[in-house]
Design an enzyme around this catalytic site. Structure first.
Site, PDB file in Angstrom:
ATOM      1  NE  ARG A  89      -3.700   2.574   1.619  1.00  0.00           N
ATOM      2  CZ  ARG A  89      -4.669   2.938   2.415  1.00  0.00           C
ATOM      3  NH1 ARG A  89      -5.112   2.096   3.320  1.00  0.00           N
ATOM      4  NH2 ARG A  89      -5.223   4.117   2.300  1.00  0.00           N
ATOM      5  NE  ARG A 100      -8.278   2.889  -0.079  1.00  0.00           N
ATOM      6  CZ  ARG A 100      -8.476   3.916   0.714  1.00  0.00           C
ATOM      7  NH1 ARG A 100      -8.507   3.750   1.992  1.00  0.00           N
ATOM      8  NH2 ARG A 100      -8.642   5.117   0.264  1.00  0.00           N
ATOM      9  CG  ASP A 103      -8.317   0.933   4.064  1.00  0.00           C
ATOM     10  OD1 ASP A 103      -7.394   1.469   4.713  1.00  0.00           O
ATOM     11  OD2 ASP A 103      -9.502   1.311   4.143  1.00  0.00           O
ATOM     12  CG  ASP A 105      -9.735   1.676   8.036  1.00  0.00           C
ATOM     13  OD1 ASP A 105      -8.595   2.179   8.074  1.00  0.00           O
ATOM     14  OD2 ASP A 105     -10.550   1.915   7.125  1.00  0.00           O
TER      15      ASP A 105
END
Length: 168
Positions: A89, A100, A103, A105
């Protein structure tokens, strides 16, 4: 999970050409972190891009983690960022919500709250995103935030679920 562990939830997303492989690789890397158990994984959903519509659809998933007591929210975020970097990334400040390869989170970390520059928990856009709430409710159907059932928050969103596709 034991009583001294913390339950955390993370979301995974990718919209590169090999997104399914990227999600699977990220799950393996998260599971390989010391003191981390992947307790549950949601199905993978194909989701419409948010904020920046001019890009391919995403594949998204949520993991429920059991964390050893030594983990703190900021340390978990740092480990997730390290995994993203190791998987290729590269952040483009001009397209914050753009394409992307991966990802990761942090959505929730037990009952903890954190508002540091490098770590915000609960995730600030959690309650506005069907692509997070739908898979999150797969692994934790009775989860609430500040006394509000996440299922109620999801019902308040303008979205459509067709099989494994989320339109919002």
């Amino acid at each position: 999970m034991t009583n001294d562990e913390t339950t955390a939830y993370i979301s995974l997303g990718s919209n590169c050409a090999d997104a399914a492989r990227m999600l699977a690789g990220a799950v393996q890397r998260v599971a390989g972190l010391p003191g981390v158990e992947v307790a549950a994984a949601s199905p993978v959903y194909s989701t419409e891009p948010q904020e920046d519509a001019n890009q391919p659809w995403f594949l998204n998933q949520v993991l429920k983690l059991g964390l050893a007591a030594s983990w703190r929210p900021s340390a978990l975020v740092a480990a997730l960022l390290d995994i993203e970097t190791a998987m290729g990334r590269v952040r483009d400040p001009a397209r914050r919500f753009g394409p992307r390869v991966i990802d990761l989170d942090l959505l929730l970390f037990g009952e903890e709250r954190c508002a540091a520059a490098d770590c915000t928990v609960p995730h600030p856009r959690l309650l506005r995103r069907a692509f997070v709430l739908v898979p999150l409710l797969n692994v934790a159907p009775n989860l609430s935030l500040d006394g509000v059932p996440l299922a109620s928050a999801l019902q308040g969103l303008d979205f459509r679920l067709c099989g494994n596709k989320i339109f919002q």
